[in-house]
Design a protein around this motif. Structure first.
Motif, PDB file in Angstrom:
ATOM      1  N   TYR A   1       0.797  -1.235   0.000  1.00 51.25           N
ATOM      2  CA  TYR A   1       0.000   0.000   0.000  1.00 51.25           C
ATOM      3  C   TYR A   1       0.831   1.288   0.000  1.00 51.25           C
ATOM      4  O   TYR A   1       0.332   2.337  -0.406  1.00 51.25           O
ATOM      5  CB  TYR A   1      -0.943   0.040   1.215  1.00 51.25           C
ATOM      6  N   TYR A   2       2.088   1.237   0.477  1.00 53.57           N
ATOM      7  CA  TYR A   2       2.869   2.467   0.689  1.00 53.57           C
ATOM      8  C   TYR A   2       2.924   3.336  -0.583  1.00 53.57           C
ATOM      9  O   TYR A   2       2.672   4.545  -0.544  1.00 53.57           O
ATOM     10  CB  TYR A   2       4.296   2.123   1.139  1.00 53.57           C
ATOM     11  N   PHE A   3       3.237   2.703  -1.710  1.00 48.13           N
ATOM     12  CA  PHE A   3       3.440   3.442  -2.966  1.00 48.13           C
ATOM     13  C   PHE A   3       2.149   4.171  -3.378  1.00 48.13           C
ATOM     14  O   PHE A   3       2.181   5.322  -3.826  1.00 48.13           O
ATOM     15  CB  PHE A   3       3.888   2.443  -4.048  1.00 48.13           C
ATOM     16  N   GLU A   4       1.010   3.512  -3.199  1.00 44.00           N
ATOM     17  CA  GLU A   4      -0.274   4.139  -3.573  1.00 44.00           C
ATOM     18  C   GLU A   4      -0.559   5.366  -2.703  1.00 44.00           C
ATOM     19  O   GLU A   4      -1.067   6.381  -3.190  1.00 44.00           O
ATOM     20  CB  GLU A   4      -1.432   3.128  -3.455  1.00 44.00           C
ATOM     21  N   ILE A   5      -0.245   5.266  -1.406  1.00 44.31           N
ATOM     22  CA  ILE A   5      -0.482   6.402  -0.499  1.00 44.31           C
ATOM     23  C   ILE A   5       0.477   7.555  -0.865  1.00 44.31           C
ATOM     24  O   ILE A   5       0.089   8.719  -0.897  1.00 44.31           O
ATOM     25  CB  ILE A   5      -0.263   5.975   0.979  1.00 44.31           C
ATOM     26  N   LYS A   6       1.725   7.199  -1.174  1.00 46.43           N
ATOM     27  CA  LYS A   6       2.719   8.212  -1.544  1.00 46.43           C
ATOM     28  C   LYS A   6       2.325   8.897  -2.865  1.00 46.43           C
ATOM     29  O   LYS A   6       2.480  10.111  -3.011  1.00 46.43           O
ATOM     30  CB  LYS A   6       4.091   7.535  -1.695  1.00 46.43           C
ATOM     31  N   TYR A   7       1.804   8.105  -3.802  1.00 46.62           N
ATOM     32  CA  TYR A   7       1.407   8.659  -5.106  1.00 46.62           C
ATOM     33  C   TYR A   7       0.304   9.718  -4.935  1.00 46.62           C
ATOM     34  O   TYR A   7       0.244  10.680  -5.702  1.00 46.62           O
ATOM     35  CB  TYR A   7       0.940   7.531  -6.039  1.00 46.62           C
ATOM     36  N   GLN A   8      -0.531   9.552  -3.899  1.00 47.10           N
ATOM     37  CA  GLN A   8      -1.571  10.558  -3.645  1.00 47.10           C
ATOM     38  C   GLN A   8      -0.957  11.943  -3.450  1.00 47.10           C
ATOM     39  O   GLN A   8      -1.560  12.950  -3.836  1.00 47.10           O
ATOM     40  CB  GLN A   8      -2.366  10.187  -2.380  1.00 47.10           C
ATOM     41  N   GLN A   9       0.239  11.990  -2.870  1.00 48.62           N
ATOM     42  CA  GLN A   9       0.897  13.294  -2.652  1.00 48.62           C
ATOM     43  C   GLN A   9       1.326  13.922  -3.979  1.00 48.62           C
ATOM     44  O   GLN A   9       1.269  15.136  -4.142  1.00 48.62           O
ATOM     45  CB  GLN A   9       2.123  13.142  -1.749  1.00 48.62           C
TER      46      GLN A   9
ATOM     47  N   PRO B   1      -8.411   6.122   1.000  1.00 46.99           N
ATOM     48  CA  PRO B   1      -8.627   7.396   1.710  1.00 46.99           C
ATOM     49  C   PRO B   1      -7.333   8.211   1.712  1.00 46.99           C
ATOM     50  O   PRO B   1      -6.249   7.643   1.815  1.00 46.99           O
ATOM     51  CB  PRO B   1      -8.990   6.964   3.131  1.00 46.99           C
ATOM     52  N   PRO B   2      -7.446   9.552   1.590  1.00 48.56           N
ATOM     53  CA  PRO B   2      -6.247  10.388   1.541  1.00 48.56           C
ATOM     54  C   PRO B   2      -5.378  10.187   2.771  1.00 48.56           C
ATOM     55  O   PRO B   2      -5.876  10.098   3.889  1.00 48.56           O
ATOM     56  CB  PRO B   2      -6.786  11.814   1.477  1.00 48.56           C
ATOM     57  N   GLY B   3      -4.076  10.086   2.541  1.00 53.45           N
ATOM     58  CA  GLY B   3      -3.137   9.942   3.651  1.00 53.45           C
ATOM     59  C   GLY B   3      -3.159   8.571   4.295  1.00 53.45           C
ATOM     60  O   GLY B   3      -2.566   8.373   5.344  1.00 53.45           O
ATOM     61  N   GLY B   4      -3.880   7.630   3.680  1.00 50.34           N
ATOM     62  CA  GLY B   4      -3.915   6.278   4.242  1.00 50.34           C
ATOM     63  C   GLY B   4      -4.635   6.200   5.575  1.00 50.34           C
ATOM     64  O   GLY B   4      -4.387   5.281   6.355  1.00 50.34           O
ATOM     65  N   ILE B   5      -5.514   7.173   5.848  1.00 50.06           N
ATOM     66  CA  ILE B   5      -6.267   7.093   7.108  1.00 50.06           C
ATOM     67  C   ILE B   5      -7.203   5.888   7.033  1.00 50.06           C
ATOM     68  O   ILE B   5      -7.567   5.430   5.950  1.00 50.06           O
ATOM     69  CB  ILE B   5      -7.085   8.384   7.398  1.00 50.06           C
ATOM     70  N   ILE B   6      -7.569   5.373   8.194  1.00 46.13           N
ATOM     71  CA  ILE B   6      -8.502   4.240   8.254  1.00 46.13           C
ATOM     72  C   ILE B   6      -9.814   4.749   8.825  1.00 46.13           C
ATOM     73  O   ILE B   6      -9.839   5.368   9.890  1.00 46.13           O
ATOM     74  CB  ILE B   6      -7.911   3.100   9.098  1.00 46.13           C
TER      75      ILE B   6
ATOM     76  N   LYS C   1      -6.657   1.024  -6.240  1.00 47.98           N
ATOM     77  CA  LYS C   1      -5.822   2.063  -6.839  1.00 47.98           C
ATOM     78  C   LYS C   1      -5.605   3.180  -5.817  1.00 47.98           C
ATOM     79  O   LYS C   1      -6.410   3.345  -4.890  1.00 47.98           O
ATOM     80  CB  LYS C   1      -6.522   2.638  -8.071  1.00 47.98           C
ATOM     81  N   SER C   2      -4.564   3.950  -6.069  1.00 50.18           N
ATOM     82  CA  SER C   2      -4.243   5.082  -5.196  1.00 50.18           C
ATOM     83  C   SER C   2      -5.468   5.980  -4.995  1.00 50.18           C
ATOM     84  O   SER C   2      -5.757   6.421  -3.880  1.00 50.18           O
ATOM     85  CB  SER C   2      -3.097   5.874  -5.814  1.00 50.18           C
ATOM     86  N   SER C   3      -6.186   6.243  -6.094  1.00 52.48           N
ATOM     87  CA  SER C   3      -7.333   7.159  -6.039  1.00 52.48           C
ATOM     88  C   SER C   3      -8.506   6.571  -5.263  1.00 52.48           C
ATOM     89  O   SER C   3      -9.418   7.300  -4.869  1.00 52.48           O
ATOM     90  CB  SER C   3      -7.772   7.519  -7.453  1.00 52.48           C
ATOM     91  N   GLU C   4      -8.485   5.265  -5.042  1.00 47.62           N
ATOM     92  CA  GLU C   4      -9.600   4.630  -4.324  1.00 47.62           C
ATOM     93  C   GLU C   4      -9.354   4.556  -2.819  1.00 47.62           C
ATOM     94  O   GLU C   4     -10.248   4.183  -2.066  1.00 47.62           O
ATOM     95  CB  GLU C   4      -9.820   3.203  -4.863  1.00 47.62           C
TER      96      GLU C   4
END
Lengths: 387, 93
Positions: free
Chosen positions: A217-225, B10-15, B5-8
């Motif tokens: 998951y790390y890369f997907e969260i980082k890509y959001q930035q 939650p922002p910042g990986g919050i739970i 996907k990244s866009s799916e």
């Protein structure tokens, strides 16, 4: 509006905070930022703001408190410089990755050693890749204006990234300049009330901030930035346009001065941009086709804007007030990247200058223009060092 | 492997779901698995007391096995078992 006063850059930032009345400020004093938090603590003591002001025991703690307060649902501001910013290193990345829209003022000061309290951009360059939006101001007015603009960028729902506003230590932080604040009502209308996203203190919608993300998951969260930074480019443009409407002061991501018909251009950030306009005026009077570009938004870097301004020029010098030993400065790399693939790209050379607060004299910048005109092809140059 | 996907996300990986860690199968980290010999087991439940991941299954006050979705294979149960009824076996052999 219309009230004119003479204040220094730090005080102008404290005055902006006073008008904004953030929910939480957590800070630790460090030269040349100290005036900001001292002035603001007076406002807190005198009851002029409702802010919860936390005197932290270090910068690491100060930004940690800011991250927690922001996640809890507060509008948060802080300030630091130099070693203080370096001590925030870990929390800078956490603030960005947790998408906490903290606004931080940086009084640009060099990093040790030799130990030195004066201006260069080494501290902010160290934070370049941390995921913070970075804005550089030229003077006291911009120190104040950028603070207001920064909150709008950081808190925008498509951005939600922490934002730092940088001003040159001592040169802007401590020098008195003419300054025109907005009235408090205009400021509050411009910012609007703070809108929290999944605040920790919303007990009906429990949220976990800062969980572990493994390789899946790390890369997907980082890509959001990366996506948020792309949005920040558009948002900054819009916010600056809106700011022009309420203030009458028009700003752009990068500002060109006398560039349209210029053959030789110098690119710079911070207070040097003002000196450069003076130098351009002097040389224009002698018939030299010179111009200058000021970078206001450094992260995200406005590559297309830069390319548009530099297209077709004969030669460009990029001034870096920080050094990456072993290569040129960071701004140089970004300008070069902006021009990749351009048919009539100019020759671009780099000048590292003004380290540790070394004075930047107009005559030296005239010398850089003369180097360009003479056809200096040496890529990395050091302005004003005794070699 | 996750699919979102990244866009799916939650922002910042919050739970945003409470108790979601139950869906995160930390048992996948295990390199050794505990196995119990019920002929030796006395159902003293020492393993249940010591297990840091709440992965000892107890029914009617009897130890009946392991919750392998969340057992990380730390081996504390095998080490503490007074009857030596639990042994650790290599995974993936």
């Amino acid at each position: 509006m219309g009230e004119k006063m003479a204040v220094n850059g730090d005080t102008a930032i404290a005055m902006a905070w006073k008008q904004i009345n953030p929910d939480v400020v957590a800070a630790y004093p460090i030269t040349p930022q100290t005036i900001i938090v001292e002035a603001f603590s007076d406002y807190v003591h005198d009851g002029e703001v409702d802010t919860e002001y936390v005197c932290a025991e270090s910068e690491h703690s100060a930004l940690s408190i800011c991250v927690g307060a922001s996640a809890a649902g507060s509008r948060v501001a802080t300030a630091t410089a130099s070693a203080g910013l370096a001590f925030m290193w870990e929390m800078l990345y956490i603030a960005a990755s947790m998408r906490t829209p903290i606004v931080m003022a940086i009084a640009n000061r060099t990093l040790s050693g030799p130990i030195n309290i004066h201006c260069d951009h080494s501290d902010a360059m160290g934070a370049r890749d941390s995921g913070w939006v970075q804005i550089f101001g030229e003077n006291v007015q911009e120190a104040y204006d950028n603070t207001l603009i920064a909150f709008r960028i950081a808190e925008h729902m498509k951005v939600r990234l922490p934002t730092m506003t940088c001003i040159d230590g001592f040169i802007i932080t401590h020098a008195l300049e003419r300054f025109e604040p907005l009235d408090v009502e205009t400021v509050r209308n411009f910012l609007g009330p703070y809108q929290a996203v999944r605040p920790l203190l919303d007990l009906k919608n429990p949220t976990t901030y800062g969980p572990i993300a493994m390789p899946d998951y790390y890369f997907e969260i980082k890509y959001q930035q990366a996506v948020a930074m792309e949005e920040a480019l558009k948002v900054t443009r819009d916010v600056m346009a809106e700011f022009a409407e309420v203030s009458g002061r028009k700003y752009d991501l990068v500002d060109g001065y006398q560039v349209d018909d210029a053959e030789y251009v110098i690119v710079a950030m911070g207070s040097t941009a003002g000196t450069l306009r003076y130098v351009v005026d002097q040389m224009r009077a002698d018939g030299k086709k010179v111009g200058t570009v000021k970078v206001r938004l450094f992260r995200p870097f406005p590559m297309e804007d830069m390319a548009k301004l530099l297209k077709g020029k004969k030669a460009v010098a990029v001034m870096d007030r920080a050094m990456s030993p072993g290569t040129g400065g960071a701004l140089y790399s970004d300008v070069l990247q902006s021009l990749v693939g351009m048919d009539d790209a100019p020759l671009v050379i780099n000048y590292v200058y003004g380290l540790g607060g070394r004075d930047v004299m107009p005559g030296q910048l005239t010398g850089v223009f003369e180097d360009l005109i003479k056809g200096n092809e040496n890529r990395i140059n050091y302005m004003g060092v005794r070699k | 492997m996750a699919n979102e996907k990244s866009s799916e996300l939650p922002p910042g990986g919050i739970i945003t779901d409470a108790g979601s860690s139950e869906r995160y199968h930390t048992g996948e980290w295990r390199s050794q698995r505990p196995e119990v010999d019920k002929d030796k087991c006395t159902n003293c439940l020492t393993c249940w007391i010591y297990c840091p991941d709440n992965s000892i299954i107890v029914e009617n006050e009897k130890m009946v096995g392991f919750k392998y979705t969340h057992c990380k294979g730390c081996g504390i149960c095998a080490n503490q078992c007074p009857a030596k009824a639990i042994t650790m076996k290599e995974e993936g052999l």
